[in-house]
Design a protein around this motif. Structure first.
Motif, mmCIF file in Angstrom:
data_model
loop_
_atom_site.group_PDB
_atom_site.id
_atom_site.type_symbol
_atom_site.label_atom_id
_atom_site.label_comp_id
_atom_site.label_asym_id
_atom_site.label_seq_id
_atom_site.Cartn_x
_atom_site.Cartn_y
_atom_site.Cartn_z
ATOM 1 N N UNK A 265 41.735 -87.461 -5.373
ATOM 2 C CA UNK A 265 43.055 -87.945 -5.584
ATOM 3 C C UNK A 265 43.494 -87.594 -6.739
ATOM 4 N N UNK A 266 44.822 -88.041 -7.342
ATOM 5 C CA UNK A 266 45.195 -87.608 -8.646
ATOM 6 C C UNK A 266 45.909 -89.172 -9.025
ATOM 7 N N UNK A 267 45.565 -89.670 -10.314
ATOM 8 C CA UNK A 267 45.966 -90.835 -10.686
ATOM 9 C C UNK A 267 46.643 -90.736 -11.763
ATOM 10 N N UNK A 268 47.598 -91.910 -12.240
ATOM 11 C CA UNK A 268 48.185 -92.143 -13.115
ATOM 12 C C UNK A 268 48.602 -93.338 -13.418
ATOM 13 N N UNK A 269 49.023 -93.952 -14.719
ATOM 14 C CA UNK A 269 49.233 -95.320 -14.895
ATOM 15 C C UNK A 269 50.851 -95.468 -14.593
ATOM 16 N N UNK A 270 51.193 -96.451 -13.928
ATOM 17 C CA UNK A 270 52.621 -96.722 -13.399
ATOM 18 C C UNK A 270 53.337 -97.446 -14.579
ATOM 19 N N UNK A 271 52.629 -98.334 -15.499
ATOM 20 C CA UNK A 271 53.529 -98.875 -16.464
ATOM 21 C C UNK A 271 53.765 -98.132 -17.885
ATOM 22 N N UNK A 272 53.707 -96.874 -17.829
ATOM 23 C CA UNK A 272 53.866 -96.103 -19.019
ATOM 24 C C UNK A 272 54.851 -94.791 -18.455
ATOM 25 N N UNK A 273 55.400 -94.235 -19.310
ATOM 26 C CA UNK A 273 56.361 -93.202 -19.021
ATOM 27 C C UNK A 273 55.609 -91.902 -18.912
#
Length: 300
Positions: A265-273
């Protein structure tokens, strides 16, 4: 108090070493020390405990760092958002992955079409990737294990079989398919703790009630097949590795257990731009693997 002083403090606080921080920031160590001293004077409290040449972030520093991280992240996001709004297709995209092998093909098709995007890659365990996302050190993580954090979102890139690789002359080489019970006593090549291959083999062996005999811990995928060929042991390898295996002396066998799989999977933070460049690379990776999966299903 100025932005430069805050960035200097942030780097020293993370490294807890003035010399290494000065080297990373490319400034003279005395200048960095004076900047920290002025910042502490302005704040009215020490931010570090000093013991000779060693420094440690104290409770004032830890509290201040949380706010500084948040403030600098907002400013960096604001600058990137303005660049994106102005249509500037450039920027730095930082990606962490457990194995860089999975990124080679998406990079091959992404880089030529995005010459102004500076892609920076690093290898990390799942725990390390979670920390890098939280600290803002990376934009994206490509992982085969779930990352902790309520603000972390992900999209599946690939759901594939994990197979057993053995030397061509191995007792199991001609079987085509093996059960976990067949692997009792086999010497295993795997990764260090914290990586998905290690988590998978430990979970499967525990479920089967087998003792795991590890003879090699490493992260160099390029030499894995050579070690198997040398007769050192056997290994669980994702189906994607079939493309990297150019030898004729390693046999691939299916494992008769539905849990012997990898979900990438590819993951990222939702609460940052997330910059447009990072979004484009994320979406490109998703489209790349989905197109591969569709091509594979048509050929079966």
């Amino acid at each position: 108090m100025d932005l430069l002083a805050l960035r200097y403090f942030q780097t020293v606080a993370r490294l807890e070493h003035v010399g290494r921080a000065a080297e990373k920031l490319r400034v003279a160590q005395p200048s960095l020390s004076r900047t920290l001293a002025r910042l502490e004077h302005d704040l009215g409290v020490p931010l570090f405990d000093r013991h000779g040449r060693r420094i440690r972030l104290n409770r004032f520093g830890a509290a201040f760092l949380r706010r500084v991280d948040r403030a600098l992240a907002e400013l960096d996001d604001a600058r990137q958002e303005l660049d994106d709004a102005a249509g500037l297709e450039r920027g730095i995209v930082t990606v962490a992955a457990e194995s860089l092998l999975a990124l080679t093909e998406p990079l091959r098709t992404f880089v030529p079409g995005h010459p102004l995007v500076d892609l920076r890659l690093s290898q990390s365990s799942a725990e390390g990737m979670s920390e890098k996302l939280r600290s803002g050190d990376v934009d994206l993580c490509v992982t085969s294990q779930p990352l902790s954090g309520d603000d972390i979102r992900s999209r599946v890139l690939l759901d594939e079989r994990v197979m057993l690789c053995v030397p061509a002359g191995h007792r199991l080489a001609g079987r085509g398919r093996v059960a976990l019970a067949d692997l009792a006593g086999e010497p295993f090549l795997t990764t260090r703790p914290g990586y998905w291959q290690r988590a998978l083999v430990e979970r499967l062996f525990t479920k089967a009630g087998l003792d795991l005999h590890i003879v090699c811990e490493g992260d160099e995928a390029a030499v894995l097949f050579q070690l198997i060929d040398a007769g050192l042991g056997v290994a669980f390898v994702p189906s994607l590795g079939l493309r990297a295996d150019t030898s004729t002396t390693v046999a691939w066998l299916e494992v008769d257990d539905p849990e012997c799989r990898r979900v990438l999977s590819v993951a990222w933070r939702e609460d940052t731009y997330l910059s447009v460049a990072a979004q484009r690379f994320r979406d490109h990776a998703v489209e790349h693997f989905h197109a591969q999966a569709e091509a594979g299903s048509r050929s079966e």
